[in-house]
Write a protein that holds these residues in place. Sequence first.
Motif, PDB file in Angstrom:
ATOM      1  N   LEU A 151      40.566  48.399  27.262  1.00 49.03           N
ATOM      2  CA  LEU A 151      41.922  48.916  27.066  1.00 49.03           C
ATOM      3  C   LEU A 151      42.529  49.448  28.365  1.00 49.03           C
ATOM      4  CD1 LEU A 151      41.778  50.666  23.576  1.00 49.03           C
ATOM      5  CD2 LEU A 151      42.558  48.365  24.150  1.00 49.03           C
ATOM      6  N   MET A 152      42.205  48.808  29.477  1.00 51.38           N
ATOM      7  CA  MET A 152      42.811  49.133  30.766  1.00 51.38           C
ATOM      8  C   MET A 152      43.467  47.879  31.336  1.00 51.38           C
ATOM      9  SD  MET A 152      39.975  51.567  32.614  1.00 51.38           S
ATOM     10  CE  MET A 152      39.363  53.050  31.828  1.00 51.38           C
ATOM     11  N   LEU A 153      44.549  48.067  32.072  1.00 48.91           N
ATOM     12  CA  LEU A 153      45.256  46.934  32.659  1.00 48.91           C
ATOM     13  C   LEU A 153      44.474  46.397  33.847  1.00 48.91           C
ATOM     14  CD1 LEU A 153      47.820  45.165  32.635  1.00 48.91           C
ATOM     15  CD2 LEU A 153      48.832  46.793  34.242  1.00 48.91           C
ATOM     16  N   GLU A 154      44.215  45.085  33.824  1.00 53.05           N
ATOM     17  CA  GLU A 154      43.465  44.434  34.892  1.00 53.05           C
ATOM     18  C   GLU A 154      44.328  43.381  35.579  1.00 53.05           C
ATOM     19  OE1 GLU A 154      38.830  44.410  33.623  1.00 53.05           O
ATOM     20  OE2 GLU A 154      40.098  42.938  32.616  1.00 53.05           O
ATOM     21  N   ARG A 155      44.013  43.145  36.824  1.00 55.36           N
ATOM     22  CA  ARG A 155      44.678  42.092  37.599  1.00 55.36           C
ATOM     23  C   ARG A 155      43.631  41.170  38.194  1.00 55.36           C
ATOM     24  NH1 ARG A 155      45.516  40.975  42.984  1.00 55.36           N
ATOM     25  NH2 ARG A 155      47.388  39.741  43.466  1.00 55.36           N
ATOM     26  N   MET A 156      43.851  39.873  38.043  1.00 53.42           N
ATOM     27  CA  MET A 156      42.997  38.875  38.682  1.00 53.42           C
ATOM     28  C   MET A 156      43.673  38.386  39.951  1.00 53.42           C
ATOM     29  SD  MET A 156      41.913  35.032  37.386  1.00 53.42           S
ATOM     30  CE  MET A 156      40.450  35.492  36.471  1.00 53.42           C
ATOM     31  N   GLY A 157      42.923  38.333  41.032  1.00 53.08           N
ATOM     32  CA  GLY A 157      43.404  37.761  42.281  1.00 53.08           C
ATOM     33  C   GLY A 157      42.342  36.818  42.820  1.00 53.08           C
ATOM     34  N   LYS A 158      42.284  35.613  42.266  1.00 49.33           N
ATOM     35  CA  LYS A 158      41.233  34.654  42.626  1.00 49.33           C
ATOM     36  C   LYS A 158      41.743  33.755  43.746  1.00 49.33           C
ATOM     37  CE  LYS A 158      38.823  32.836  39.298  1.00 49.33           C
ATOM     38  NZ  LYS A 158      37.461  33.351  39.615  1.00 49.33           N
ATOM     39  N   GLY A 159      41.262  33.990  44.950  1.00 49.41           N
ATOM     40  CA  GLY A 159      41.667  33.172  46.084  1.00 49.41           C
ATOM     41  C   GLY A 159      41.160  31.747  45.957  1.00 49.41           C
ATOM     42  N   LEU A 160      42.035  30.780  46.198  1.00 52.99           N
ATOM     43  CA  LEU A 160      41.688  29.368  46.039  1.00 52.99           C
ATOM     44  C   LEU A 160      41.524  28.696  47.398  1.00 52.99           C
ATOM     45  CD1 LEU A 160      44.191  28.489  43.172  1.00 52.99           C
ATOM     46  CD2 LEU A 160      41.834  29.314  42.985  1.00 52.99           C
ATOM     47  N   LEU A 161      40.792  27.599  47.393  1.00 53.23           N
ATOM     48  CA  LEU A 161      40.551  26.842  48.618  1.00 53.23           C
ATOM     49  C   LEU A 161      41.571  25.718  48.740  1.00 53.23           C
ATOM     50  CD1 LEU A 161      36.655  26.593  48.445  1.00 53.23           C
ATOM     51  CD2 LEU A 161      38.047  28.329  49.579  1.00 53.23           C
ATOM     52  N   TRP A 162      41.582  25.103  49.909  1.00 52.54           N
ATOM     53  CA  TRP A 162      42.481  23.972  50.131  1.00 52.54           C
ATOM     54  C   TRP A 162      42.032  22.778  49.314  1.00 52.54           C
ATOM     55  CZ3 TRP A 162      47.091  24.341  52.105  1.00 52.54           C
ATOM     56  CH2 TRP A 162      47.366  25.321  53.070  1.00 52.54           C
ATOM     57  N   ASN A 163      42.974  21.965  48.892  1.00 51.30           N
ATOM     58  CA  ASN A 163      42.647  20.717  48.215  1.00 51.30           C
ATOM     59  C   ASN A 163      41.906  19.791  49.169  1.00 51.30           C
ATOM     60  OD1 ASN A 163      43.557  20.216  45.400  1.00 51.30           O
ATOM     61  ND2 ASN A 163      45.449  21.071  46.213  1.00 51.30           N
ATOM     62  N   GLY A 164      40.980  19.016  48.617  1.00 53.06           N
ATOM     63  CA  GLY A 164      40.229  18.069  49.431  1.00 53.06           C
ATOM     64  C   GLY A 164      38.981  18.655  50.046  1.00 53.06           C
ATOM     65  N   VAL A 165      38.765  19.965  49.907  1.00 50.16           N
ATOM     66  CA  VAL A 165      37.568  20.587  50.468  1.00 50.16           C
ATOM     67  C   VAL A 165      36.399  20.355  49.522  1.00 50.16           C
ATOM     68  CG1 VAL A 165      36.515  22.764  51.162  1.00 50.16           C
ATOM     69  CG2 VAL A 165      38.919  22.326  51.663  1.00 50.16           C
ATOM     70  N   GLY A 225      45.418  49.610  36.359  1.00 52.48           N
ATOM     71  CA  GLY A 225      46.142  50.575  35.533  1.00 52.48           C
ATOM     72  C   GLY A 225      45.224  51.218  34.518  1.00 52.48           C
ATOM     73  N   PRO A 226      44.361  52.158  34.931  1.00 52.44           N
ATOM     74  CA  PRO A 226      43.432  52.776  33.977  1.00 52.44           C
ATOM     75  C   PRO A 226      44.134  53.563  32.880  1.00 52.44           C
ATOM     76  CG  PRO A 226      43.390  53.931  36.087  1.00 52.44           C
ATOM     77  CD  PRO A 226      44.189  52.680  36.295  1.00 52.44           C
ATOM     78  N   GLY A 227      45.376  53.987  33.127  1.00 52.32           N
ATOM     79  CA  GLY A 227      46.117  54.733  32.120  1.00 52.32           C
ATOM     80  C   GLY A 227      47.114  53.890  31.354  1.00 52.32           C
ATOM     81  N   VAL A 228      47.151  52.583  31.631  1.00 52.57           N
ATOM     82  CA  VAL A 228      48.083  51.676  30.950  1.00 52.57           C
ATOM     83  C   VAL A 228      47.406  51.130  29.701  1.00 52.57           C
ATOM     84  CG1 VAL A 228      49.444  49.569  31.144  1.00 52.57           C
ATOM     85  CG2 VAL A 228      49.188  51.067  33.129  1.00 52.57           C
ATOM     86  N   PHE A 229      48.007  51.338  28.536  1.00 55.71           N
ATOM     87  CA  PHE A 229      47.409  50.875  27.290  1.00 55.71           C
ATOM     88  C   PHE A 229      48.303  49.882  26.554  1.00 55.71           C
ATOM     89  CE2 PHE A 229      49.750  54.766  26.541  1.00 55.71           C
ATOM     90  CZ  PHE A 229      50.535  54.462  25.439  1.00 55.71           C
ATOM     91  N   ARG A 230      49.411  49.471  27.180  1.00 58.63           N
ATOM     92  CA  ARG A 230      50.314  48.499  26.560  1.00 58.63           C
ATOM     93  C   ARG A 230      50.900  47.614  27.644  1.00 58.63           C
ATOM     94  NH1 ARG A 230      50.732  46.268  21.606  1.00 58.63           N
ATOM     95  NH2 ARG A 230      52.828  45.511  21.172  1.00 58.63           N
ATOM     96  N   PHE A 231      50.912  46.286  27.402  1.00 60.28           N
ATOM     97  CA  PHE A 231      51.434  45.347  28.389  1.00 60.28           C
ATOM     98  C   PHE A 231      52.275  44.299  27.677  1.00 60.28           C
ATOM     99  CE2 PHE A 231      50.562  41.385  31.017  1.00 60.28           C
ATOM    100  CZ  PHE A 231      51.552  41.672  31.943  1.00 60.28           C
ATOM    101  N   GLU A 232      53.571  44.328  27.920  1.00 60.86           N
ATOM    102  CA  GLU A 232      54.492  43.347  27.362  1.00 60.86           C
ATOM    103  C   GLU A 232      55.472  42.914  28.448  1.00 60.86           C
ATOM    104  OE1 GLU A 232      56.394  44.091  23.655  1.00 60.86           O
ATOM    105  OE2 GLU A 232      54.789  45.395  22.927  1.00 60.86           O
ATOM    106  N   TYR A 233      55.876  41.663  28.394  1.00 60.12           N
ATOM    107  CA  TYR A 233      56.873  41.174  29.344  1.00 60.12           C
ATOM    108  C   TYR A 233      57.835  40.237  28.626  1.00 60.12           C
ATOM    109  CZ  TYR A 233      53.909  36.960  29.522  1.00 60.12           C
ATOM    110  OH  TYR A 233      53.172  35.851  29.199  1.00 60.12           O
TER     111      TYR A 233
END
Length: 261
Positions: A151-165, A225-233
């Motif tokens: 019940l905490m807001l998380e963010r993913m930041g998955k760095g990607l590689l170049w195509n063809g590698v 966001g450890p104190g964020v318990f609602r996420f809407e957009y």
Amino acid sequence: MSKRPFESRPWRRARDAFTLAEMLVSIAVLALLVLIVSQLINGAATIVRPAHKHIDTDTQARAVLDRMALDFAKMLKRTDVDYYVKAPTGYKNPNSHGNGQKLTTGQQGNDQIAFFSEVPGYYPSTGSQSPVSLVGYRLNQNTKAGNPSYLMLERMGKGLLWNGVNNGTSSYPIVFATGQIIASCTNKCPCTGTTGPWAGPWSAAICNDNSANSVDPDGSYETIGPGVFRFEYYYLRKDGSITDIPAESWDGTKTVSANLN
């Protein structure tokens, strides 16, 4: 020799200490003063405590919104990549790419989103790093014991590689192909038919339950966001209107089934 007559003097009691009555009065006055001071301190603390919580909440919200603003500003806006956004069940507009988890009668619970953005991320230890990352936001719904991010807001930041590698199958570059995300089922995640990295190393970007597919293998999710318990957009259309339907071709005067058919 004459004797002096006996002189009588008034007897005086020595007053070397307080009397019991004086002690009782002093204690009562002291207790009253302590009570008044404690009430003043408690009253001040009652006023200050909510103010501090409000400041902490505002500070946390400002950091989250600033991070989101940067991610959305750098979002990769192309028609040949998939997005994971909320939309009605069965929504097949080609510009939305990902259906998201939304019931026909409206979004229930918290929203989730994943997209490509030109921001730094957590890159693999080997390979040529590209400027693109897979970014995702979710409110962690994993109820398993020991989950510190529940019940905490998380963010993913998955760095990607170049195509063809040549990077094997665990670290994918950005995939320029649409229709890889299938979100029409309700009993599993990812749904049958989901292909490419969305069904494997990127599954945590679209899954949010107690399954292993909700855990990112690279640890790219972090709690912001450890104190964020609602996420809407919602979506801001070009005509200035706000809606929860991602495309302008949706007719708000018609029913959901009429738009889907």
